[in-house]
Design a protein around this motif. Structure first.
Motif, PDB file in Angstrom:
ATOM      1  N   ALA A 129       0.519 -26.991   0.596  1.00 27.76           N
ATOM      2  CA  ALA A 129      -0.700 -26.177   0.568  1.00 27.76           C
ATOM      3  C   ALA A 129      -1.798 -26.860  -0.242  1.00 27.76           C
ATOM      4  N   ILE A 130      -1.434 -27.433  -1.387  1.00 26.51           N
ATOM      5  CA  ILE A 130      -2.427 -28.117  -2.226  1.00 26.51           C
ATOM      6  C   ILE A 130      -3.004 -29.320  -1.503  1.00 26.51           C
ATOM      7  N   VAL A 131      -2.160 -30.076  -0.810  1.00 31.40           N
ATOM      8  CA  VAL A 131      -2.647 -31.258  -0.095  1.00 31.40           C
ATOM      9  C   VAL A 131      -3.610 -30.859   1.016  1.00 31.40           C
ATOM     10  N   PHE A 132      -3.295 -29.807   1.771  1.00 32.55           N
ATOM     11  CA  PHE A 132      -4.228 -29.334   2.795  1.00 32.55           C
ATOM     12  C   PHE A 132      -5.552 -28.912   2.157  1.00 32.55           C
ATOM     13  N   LEU A 133      -5.472 -28.224   1.030  1.00 34.30           N
ATOM     14  CA  LEU A 133      -6.685 -27.817   0.326  1.00 34.30           C
ATOM     15  C   LEU A 133      -7.470 -29.039  -0.133  1.00 34.30           C
ATOM     16  N   MET A 134      -6.766 -30.034  -0.646  1.00 29.75           N
ATOM     17  CA  MET A 134      -7.380 -31.260  -1.137  1.00 29.75           C
ATOM     18  C   MET A 134      -8.147 -31.971  -0.022  1.00 29.75           C
ATOM     19  N   ASP A 147     -15.326 -28.882  10.399  1.00 25.05           N
ATOM     20  CA  ASP A 147     -14.750 -27.734  11.093  1.00 25.05           C
ATOM     21  C   ASP A 147     -13.272 -27.558  10.775  1.00 25.05           C
ATOM     22  N   LEU A 148     -12.687 -28.503  10.050  1.00 25.82           N
ATOM     23  CA  LEU A 148     -11.260 -28.454   9.767  1.00 25.82           C
ATOM     24  C   LEU A 148     -11.038 -27.933   8.346  1.00 25.82           C
ATOM     25  N   ASP A 149     -11.099 -26.652   8.187  1.00 31.15           N
ATOM     26  CA  ASP A 149     -10.828 -26.043   6.895  1.00 31.15           C
ATOM     27  C   ASP A 149      -9.324 -25.967   6.657  1.00 31.15           C
ATOM     28  N   TYR A 181     -13.036 -24.114  -4.184  1.00 31.93           N
ATOM     29  CA  TYR A 181     -12.969 -24.602  -2.807  1.00 31.93           C
ATOM     30  C   TYR A 181     -13.967 -23.844  -1.928  1.00 31.93           C
ATOM     31  N   ASP A 182     -14.005 -22.522  -2.049  1.00 33.35           N
ATOM     32  CA  ASP A 182     -14.939 -21.713  -1.247  1.00 33.35           C
ATOM     33  C   ASP A 182     -16.388 -22.069  -1.555  1.00 33.35           C
ATOM     34  N   ALA A 183     -16.667 -22.343  -2.834  1.00 29.63           N
ATOM     35  CA  ALA A 183     -18.041 -22.642  -3.243  1.00 29.63           C
ATOM     36  C   ALA A 183     -18.407 -24.112  -3.047  1.00 29.63           C
ATOM     37  N   VAL A 184     -17.428 -24.927  -2.676  1.00 31.45           N
ATOM     38  CA  VAL A 184     -17.608 -26.382  -2.516  1.00 31.45           C
ATOM     39  C   VAL A 184     -18.219 -26.978  -3.788  1.00 31.45           C
TER      40      VAL A 184
END
Length: 307
Positions: A129-134, A147-149, A181-184
């Motif tokens: 999950a962390i890697v996908f978020l990263m 487009d790939l969140d 992450y949401d706020a970039v």
């Protein structure tokens, strides 16, 4: 003699790129702190350049953001390198469908991770999950693959396992992480350190899974053939190089050939000793004995991949 391979060459390449990353980041941040506090106010003479910022403190803060952003990119690149190396000969990833999915992903590390998740769905949920978020955070910040969140399932994993996340990653706060992450917003040092830690955990687990699932004889053939092929000298045909290298090992007297083969396998990363409880690939005593009894001609026939 039974031999063991507990860390693959691709994992070693990964560690070469990302090893001691946190220490090196801290070193850079310490230097920037010295600029912010006025301890450092001039450029060292041996850099042979000019450094005259309008505001040293602001420059140091911007540099801190750059370093952390680059560290995030480096961690993602290291995972990509691992996966690319894992499909090269000697192939750590032997499953045809897995290789096909990675190839179809092209240059997208996001799609490559989807392939990893598809073929190894039981990898540790939190590191995945962390890697996908990263990856998604990097993509958002760089405006690439926007487009790939991160898949919502992984954002939920981090949110629902906030306590475990904090315990495993030095107090990392799930709410702050997901909010950032949401706020970039720019990543913090603690977040980058945790992301790098997660990348290490993911690759370590995947490496073990791949090693333990190997068709070891097929892998060993790849190891031998690749090594023989990599010894080509200038103005030497590849078949001549393979023959010369094979003779240097399997052309020895039968009384010395076994030791020569074991030395050769040691150079390829195989060890006589299993360290701790870590699992990996195992070459049985029967297989090492069979390999030691081959001749230069027969080892070339044995290792030659199907056309």
């Amino acid at each position: 003699m039974t031999l063991y391979l507990e860390r693959s060459k691709p994992r070693k390449e990964f560690k070469n790129l990302l090893g001691h990353a946190n220490h090196l980041i801290i070193t850079a941040l310490v230097g920037l702190d010295g600029i912010e506090r006025g301890v450092i106010n001039d450029v060292p003479k041996d850099l042979r350049t000019v450094w005259s910022p309008k505001d040293a403190v602001i420059s140091a803060k911007r540099s801190r953001r750059l370093i952390l952003d680059m560290a995030l990119i480096r961690a993602i690149d290291a995972i990509d390198v691992y996966l690319r190396e894992a499909v090269r000969k000697p192939a750590l990833i032997q499953l045809t469908s897995f290789r096909r999915d990675l190839d179809s992903a092209g240059l997208s590390i996001f799609k490559k991770m989807l392939a990893v998740e598809k073929h190894y769905p039981n990898l540790g949920r939190i590191p995945v999950a962390i890697v996908f978020l990263m990856i998604a955070w990097r993509n958002r910040g760089a405006h690439t693959e926007a487009d790939l969140d991160a898949p919502q399932i992984y954002l939920d994993i981090l949110k629902d396992n906030a306590r475990e996340l904090a315990e495993r990653f030095s107090g990392l706060d799930a709410e702050m992480l997901l909010g950032g992450y949401d706020a970039v917003r720019p990543v913090t040092f603690k977040e980058v350190a945790s992301l790098i830690n997660a990348a290490h955990q993911l690759v370590a687990e995947l490496d073990t899974r791949l090693l333990t699932s190997l068709d070891i004889e097929l892998f060993l053939k790849d190891v031998v053939w690749t090594s023989l092929s990599d010894s080509q000298k200038l103005n030497e045909r590849i078949d001549q190089a393979r023959k010369r290298r094979a003779v240097s090992i399997w052309g020895k007297d039968p009384s010395d050939r076994g030791d020569a083969v074991l030395r050769f396998l040691g150079q390829q990363g195989f060890s006589k000793i299993r360290t701790g409880q870590q699992s990996g690939a195992v070459i049985s005593e029967d297989l090492t004995t069979t390999l030691s009894q081959l001749t230069p001609k027969s080892v070339l026939r044995w290792a030659n991949p199907p056309s």
